[in-house]
Scaffold this motif. Structure first.
Motif, PDB file in Angstrom:
ATOM      1  N   PHE A  68      -4.105  -9.072   3.151  1.00 46.35           N
ATOM      2  CA  PHE A  68      -2.967  -7.197   3.383  1.00 46.35           C
ATOM      3  C   PHE A  68      -2.311  -7.639   2.502  1.00 46.35           C
ATOM      4  N   TRP A  72      -0.924  -6.212  -0.619  1.00 49.28           N
ATOM      5  CA  TRP A  72       0.347  -5.337  -1.232  1.00 49.28           C
ATOM      6  C   TRP A  72       0.804  -5.482  -2.686  1.00 49.28           C
ATOM      7  N   PHE A 120       1.870   0.304   7.774  1.00 48.43           N
ATOM      8  CA  PHE A 120       1.557  -0.764   6.666  1.00 48.43           C
ATOM      9  C   PHE A 120       2.943  -2.334   6.583  1.00 48.43           C
ATOM     10  N   SER A 382     -11.734  -0.964   6.070  1.00 50.77           N
ATOM     11  CA  SER A 382     -10.816  -0.616   6.972  1.00 50.77           C
ATOM     12  C   SER A 382     -11.429  -0.304   7.972  1.00 50.77           C
ATOM     13  N   SER A 439      -3.964   0.650   2.750  1.00 51.05           N
ATOM     14  CA  SER A 439      -2.743   1.095   3.672  1.00 51.05           C
ATOM     15  C   SER A 439      -3.554   0.538   5.137  1.00 51.05           C
ATOM     16  N   PRO A 442      -5.259  -3.011   6.139  1.00 47.36           N
ATOM     17  CA  PRO A 442      -4.256  -4.017   5.625  1.00 47.36           C
ATOM     18  C   PRO A 442      -3.619  -3.967   7.001  1.00 47.36           C
ATOM     19  N   ARG A 443      -3.171  -2.698   7.413  1.00 50.78           N
ATOM     20  CA  ARG A 443      -2.141  -2.184   8.674  1.00 50.78           C
ATOM     21  C   ARG A 443      -3.153  -3.261  10.459  1.00 50.78           C
TER      22      ARG A 443
END
Length: 683
Positions: A68, A72, A120, A382, A439, A442-443
Motif C-alpha cells: 500500500f 500511495w 484508503f 484488489s 485505492s 490497498p485499503r
C-alpha cells in the motif's frame, strides 16, 4: 483493440482472452495454477510449497506495507504531476522507461474512485502520520464537488455522477450508457466517503454533501421486489427513469453502501434521521429477503451493461465486511458473513485459482466461460485483497484460524502486484486501474494489520485500526499521540517500544487483561496494544525507545525520469556528488523508481547533507549472481559494512546517533545493486 470491441466485452461482462479460454478449457470453479512467477515476479515458497510474500519472504510487515505504500507513492506523484486519476480510469506505462500514459477509451470511474480513495486515505493517514494524505484527498473530493454533481431541481439533485468520458473535465456519466444518469448505490458509497471526510477534517461542506446524498436516496426509495431493488442500478438523474436508456437497469443488490451512509448519519444525529431510519429498515428488509436468500449479487461496476445473470463478488464481500466490523447491526453476523465468503469461494459464476496454496478470485461473471478478467497471476489483486480482508476480519471476530491462514496466503499473492510490475496488468489488455490497484486493493490490504496486528512491521510504531476516524496523529521515538473523531473508540496499535504510560484526555488509564472498561492491553511478545477509550478523543502513549522516526526519500517525490543525474535532491536535503548517482527505473524487488549508480561498475560514491542529519540507512537490492558488499562511512561516525546476497533485498540500518555532513559508500560487486527508501533523521 477498438473502443467498440472493448465495450462489447464489458456489455456481456467478458474480459476473458482467447488465450485463456484455449489454455484452460474446460474450466473448473477452482483450478490449481502453480506458476513459477506472479505478476512477472518469481514466487517465493516455504518448505511446504506454500506462497510467501514479496519482496521479503521472511518479513510480512515490510512486504504488506510495501504494497500500500508503493501505491500511495505513485498516487502522490500523480497528484503533483499529471493528475491522471482526475480524468482517466486507468493507464498503461512504457516497460522500459516506466513512464505512465492515460487510457483514452474507457470510462473514468469518478464516484467509485473517490469513495475508495477516501477509505484508503482514512487508513493511511493514521498509519503514516503523513498530512499529504489529507491534502490529496481533499483536493480529489473537492474537484468532484465542483465538477461532478447533478443540477438542482433534479429527482437526484446535487449528488455525484458515477462516471465520465475519458479525459473529460466534467463528469456527467459515460456516454456508452447515456448522458446525465446516476447510479444510486454510488450515491450512497460517495456519500459515506463525504461523511467520513467530514469526520477527518471537520469541514461541514462534506457533511452537507453527505446529507444531500441521503436525502436523494430517501426521496427515490421504493420497497423493491425480486426483480427491482429499492433503488435502480442506473437511472436518469433528472427524473429517475430507466426507460429510454441503453445502460439503465432496475436492479442492484448493492444496498449496503446507502445503509452505511444512513447508519453513520443516524449515529451522528445529522439530517432527517427519522426518514433515514425508515428507509434503512426498508433496504435492510429487502436485502435479507432477496439477495441474502437467492444470491443474486448483481449491479455494481460503472462500466458494465447490467443483467440479472452477471454476478460479482464486491457486493457480498463488502456487506460481509460491514457486519463483521458492526456486529450490532446484524444479530446473524457470524452466519451471514461466513455464508457470503463461502459463496464467493464456491460459486460457478467465475473461476477461482489456487496458486501455491493462495486462493485467488476474479471479480464477476455469468459462467465459467463468460467472466472477468485475465489469466491468474496477471491481475485481480484488489478482488483477492477484498476476500483476504473479510477472512482476516472473520478470524479476528471468531478466532477461526483456518480463515487466518487462508487470508495470509491470499494476501501474500496480492503483495506481488505492488508498484508497477511489468509482467502484469488489469483488468484486460494492458490497463492499470486507479480504482483497483491504487485505492481498493490497498485499503483492503490495510485491513490485514487491523485484523492481525502481529503481521504489521515489528520495528516501527503504527496505529493499525480504529472504528472512529483519526483526526490527528504524531509519531516520535517512544511516543504515539493521536486524536479520534469520537470520544468512544477501540483502537489497535503495534509499537516498537513498551509503553510506560497511556493517558486519555490527560488522565492515566490502566493496563488489564481485557477491554470491558476504559483501559488497554499490551502483549509483551508482539508489542500489540489494544486500547479502549470512552472519556476523551485524545490519547497519548509514551515509553522509552532509541529508535527515532526517520524521514524517507523514495526517489519518486519529486518525480524525475529514469537516467536523470542527481544533484540537489530533494531540494534542501541532499547534494549528490556529481557523476555518482542517477534516478533508476523500478527494478528487481523495487516496484517504484529507485536510486542507481551512474556507473554500475563504480566502487565509490558519496552524498552530502545540506545541513547535518543522521543517516539512518536505506534499502538495497542485489540482482547479481554473487555477494555484493556495501561499506558506509562518515567523517563523524564509525563505518558499517553490509553483505547483500544474490537476489536479496535488505533494509540496512546504521544505528548511528550522531549527525553526518557527508556519507560515502565503498562497493564491491555492485554492478546490479539498486537502492531505495533512504532514511534520515533530523538531529
Amino acid at each position: 483493440m477498438t473502443r467498440a470491441t472493448k465495450f462489447a466485452r464489458v456489455v456481456i461482462a467478458i474480459c476473458l482472452s482467447a488465450a485463456v479460454a484455449g489454455a484452460q478449457q474446460p474450466l473448473s470453479v477452482v483450478s490449481t495454477v502453480n506458476d513459477s512467477s506472479i505478476a512477472g515476479r518469481p514466487a517465493a515458497l516455504d518448505s511446504q510449497g506454500k506462497l510467501l510474500p514479496w519482496p521479503m519472504p521472511d518479513n510480512t510487515g515490510y512486504s504488506y506495507s510495501g504494497y500500500f505504500l508503493s501505491q500511495w507513492t505513485i498516487v502522490w506523484d500523480q497528484y503533483n504531476r499529471q493528475k491522471l486519476p482526475w480524468f482517466f480510469c486507468c493507464f498503461d506505462f512504457d516497460r522500459t522507461t516506466y513512464e505512465m500514459f492515460p487510457e483514452w477509451h474507457w470510462a473514468n470511474s469518478t464516484g467509485y474512485l473517490r469513495a475508495m480513495m477516501q477509505g484508503f486515505m482514512e487508513r493511511l493517514y493514521p498509519y503514516t502520520g503523513d498530512p499529504h494524505t489529507i491534502e490529496f484527498l481533499k483536493s480529489f473530493v473537492d474537484y468532484e464537488l465542483e465538477n461532478g454533481l447533478t443540477p438542482e431541481g433534479y429527482a437526484w439533485a446535487r449528488v455525484p455522477y458515477p462516471s465520465a468520458n475519458p479525459g473529460s473535465r466534467r463528469y456527467t456519466g459515460w456516454s456508452e450508457h447515456g448522458e446525465d444518469f446516476v447510479e444510486p448505490h454510488v450515491v450512497g458509497e460517495d456519500g459515506y466517503g463525504y461523511l467520513r471526510l467530514y469526520e477527518m477534517t471537520g469541514d461541514t461542506k462534506y457533511l452537507q454533501a453527505a446529507i444531500r446524498c441521503a436525502e436523494a436516496l430517501v426521496k427515490n426509495f421504493k420497497p423493491g421486489d425480486e426483480r427491482n431493488s429499492p433503488w435502480p442500478y442506473r437511472c436518469f438523474a433528472r427524473d429517475g427513469r430507466i426507460e429510454g436508456g441503453k445502460g439503465m437497469f432496475p436492479y442492484s443488490a448493492n444496498v449496503v453502501e446507502p445503509i452505511m451512509l444512513f447508519d453513520e448519519l443516524i449515529r451522528l444525529e445529522q439530517g432527517d434521521t427519522a426518514s433515514y431510519q425508515r428507509v434503512r429498515e426498508g433496504a435492510w428488509a429487502w436485502l435479507m429477503k432477496y439477495p441474502m436468500q437467492n444470491n443474486v449479487w448483481v449491479g455494481y461496476f460503472e462500466d458494465v451493461q447490467a443483467s440479472m445473470e452477471n454476478m460479482n463478488q464486491v457486493i457480498p464481500l463488502e456487506f460481509a465486511r460491514y457486519i463483521l466490523l458492526h456486529p450490532d447491526k446484524d444479530p446473524d453476523w457470524r452466519d451471514h458473513s461466513r455464508k457470503l465468503v463461502e459463496w464467493v469461494k464456491t460459486t460457478p459464476r467465475w473461476p477461482k485459482y489456487l496458486v501455491h496454496g493462495a486462493l485467488v478470485t476474479t471479480e464477476q461473471g455469468r459462467s465459467l466461460k463468460d467472466f472477468c478478467c485475465n489469466p491468474p497471476n496477471q491481475c485481480c489483486d484488489s478482488h483477492s485483497s477484498r476476500l483476504a480482508a473479510v477472512e482476516a476480519l472473520y478470524y479476528a471476530k471468531t478466532g477461526d484460524v483456518a480463515y487466518k491462514e487462508a487470508a495470509y496466503r491470499t494476501y501474500n499473492w496480492v503483495t506481488y502486484f505492488q508498484g508497477l510490475p511489468g509482467g502484469a496488468h488489469a483488468p484486460f489488455s494492458t490497463q492499470w486501474w486507479f480504482t483497483d490497484e491504487f485505492s481498493d486493493g490497498p485499503r483492503r490490504m490495510m485491513d490485514a494489520f487491523w485484523a492481525v496486528p502481529e503481521w504489521a512491521p515489528a520495528d516501527e510504531s503504527h496505529l493499525l485500526g480504529s472504528l472512529s476516524v483519526v483526526t490527528k496523529i504524531a509519531y516520535a521515538a517512544g511516543s504515539v499521540t493521536y486524536s479520534t473523531f469520537d470520544a468512544a473508540s477501540t483502537d489497535v496499535l503495534r509499537l516498537d517500544f513498551t509503553p510506560d504510560s497511556v493517558t486519555v484526555g490527560g488522565k492515566a488509564i490502566t493496563r488489564g487483561k481485557d477491554l470491558d472498561r476504559e483501559g488497554y492491553t499490551f502483549d509483551d511478545a508482539t508489542h500489540v496494544l489494544y486500547l479502549r477509550h470512552t472519556s476523551s478523543r485524545d490519547v497519548d502513549i509514551q515509553g522509552k525507545s532509541d529508535r527515532p522516526v526517520p524521514s524517507l526519500i523514495t526517489f519518486d517525490d519529486p518525480h524525475f525520469a529514469a537516467g536523470t543525474p542527481l544533484g540537489q535532491y530533494p531540494s534542501g536535503v541532499i547534494h549528490w556528488r556529481e557523476g555518482d548517482w542517477q534516478i533508476g527505473t523500478p527494478y528487481g524487488k523495487f516496484g517504484t523508481f529507485t536510486l542507481a549508480l551512474a556507473d554500475p561498475k563504480a566502487q565509490k560514491a558519496a552524498f552530502e547533507f545540506w545541513s547535518p542529519r543522521i543517516f539512518a540507512g536505506l534499502d538495497v537490492y542485489n540482482d547479481g549472481d554473487s555477494d555484493a558488499t556495501v561499506t558506509v562511512r562518515s567523517p563523524e561516525v564509525r563505518e558499517m559494512a553490509f553483505t547483500i546476497k544474490p537476489k536479496e533485498l535488505r533494509r540496512l540500518r546504521t544505528g548511528w546517533r550522531d549527525p553526518s555532513s557527508q556519507v560515502s559508500f565503498d562497493i564491491t560487486n555492485g554492478e546490479k545493486l539498486r537502492f531505495d527508501n533512504l532514511a534520515y533523521v533530523h538531529p
